[in-house]
Motif scaffolding. Sequence first.
Motif, PDB file in Angstrom:
ATOM      1  N   PRO A 235       0.826  -1.209   0.000  1.00 40.29           N
ATOM      2  CA  PRO A 235       0.000   0.000   0.000  1.00 40.29           C
ATOM      3  C   PRO A 235       0.864   1.264   0.000  1.00 40.29           C
ATOM      4  CG  PRO A 235       0.096  -0.954   2.202  1.00 40.29           C
ATOM      5  CD  PRO A 235       0.774  -1.934   1.278  1.00 40.29           C
TER       6      PRO A 235
ATOM      7  N   SER B 227      -1.492   4.265   3.852  1.00 40.48           N
ATOM      8  CA  SER B 227      -2.218   3.471   4.839  1.00 40.48           C
ATOM      9  C   SER B 227      -2.700   4.363   5.972  1.00 40.48           C
ATOM     10  CB  SER B 227      -1.323   2.366   5.413  1.00 40.48           C
ATOM     11  OG  SER B 227      -0.924   1.464   4.409  1.00 40.48           O
TER      12      SER B 227
ATOM     13  N   ASP C   7      -5.033   2.879   0.555  1.00 46.08           N
ATOM     14  CA  ASP C   7      -4.942   1.520   0.018  1.00 46.08           C
ATOM     15  C   ASP C   7      -5.208   0.486   1.105  1.00 46.08           C
ATOM     16  OD1 ASP C   7      -3.881   2.562  -2.533  1.00 46.08           O
ATOM     17  OD2 ASP C   7      -2.120   3.033  -1.315  1.00 46.08           O
TER      18      ASP C   7
ATOM     19  N   ASP D  65      -9.117  -1.438  -5.142  1.00 46.11           N
ATOM     20  CA  ASP D  65      -8.137  -2.385  -4.602  1.00 46.11           C
ATOM     21  C   ASP D  65      -7.792  -2.143  -3.141  1.00 46.11           C
ATOM     22  OD1 ASP D  65      -7.854  -3.762  -7.073  1.00 46.11           O
ATOM     23  OD2 ASP D  65      -6.581  -2.145  -7.811  1.00 46.11           O
ATOM     24  N   SER D  66      -8.560  -1.330  -2.462  1.00 43.90           N
ATOM     25  CA  SER D  66      -8.311  -1.078  -1.042  1.00 43.90           C
ATOM     26  C   SER D  66      -8.683  -2.289  -0.199  1.00 43.90           C
ATOM     27  CB  SER D  66      -9.130   0.130  -0.549  1.00 43.90           C
ATOM     28  OG  SER D  66      -8.740   1.319  -1.186  1.00 43.90           O
TER      29      SER D  66
END
Length: 256
Positions: free
Chosen positions: A104, A107, A175, A202-203
């Motif tokens: 990620p 974050s 993410d 896509d998280s």
Amino acid sequence: MYQITQYFKFLLKSSNQHGVHSPFVYDLITKCFYDKKKYPDYKKIIGYKKTLKENTNSIKITDLGAGSQVMKQEERVISKMAKNAGSTNKRAKLLYRLSLYFKPKNSLELGTSLGIATTALHLGNPDAHITTIEGCPNIAAFSKSNFEKFDFKNIKMITGDFNNEIEKLKANTYDLVFFDGNHKKDATLLYFESLLETAHNDSVFIFDDIYWSKGMTEAWEIIKKHPKVTVTIDTFFWGFVFFRKEQVREDFIIRA
């Protein structure tokens, strides 16, 4: 007693990678959850936690969440906090692998505490930008100084009430979001709804202690049914939420 009962139910319903037909979930389980490689960074995580468990200083606590089920004192010894309230080695290592796996870029962590989970997320992807929020000013100051001491970069510490601080962050995109600060049903649902605006296809949202109480389990069940959620994974101690539109709607119960 509630958690024990729920754990036995979990064992009866859960499985491993066998029978998982989603390539995305199968890869996550086999390449991340069940990754047995002994990463050198594990020693750094354990080392960070060791310094906490050897720290006999006390911190005055301002608890804005559901509180500790073990520790009720307003002033707590850091070593005891690390033992009772911090992420276990197993969970910290999994967080590390998740950060390494998903990589990620941005974050968010709700509930810094002593920074064990933050450390795992950081070491898994040192170039990532991590925003972590802690409600207690004294704990926030302590953890921030520790991050500086260990030379952890790209970690932004925010001190304040989650409700107020989340409002300021809703324009961002994350993410990965780790919910680990308030184990109350209504608060968890409020944070989830508020941070949905920050999620993309896509998280991943990770909810800590979904069987902490009946209320937390009820919150988890509501989150699973949200129309924006496509895939969930229940590992008992954590609940994973994905928003991938290309995925078939499915809920998994996996031993991790």
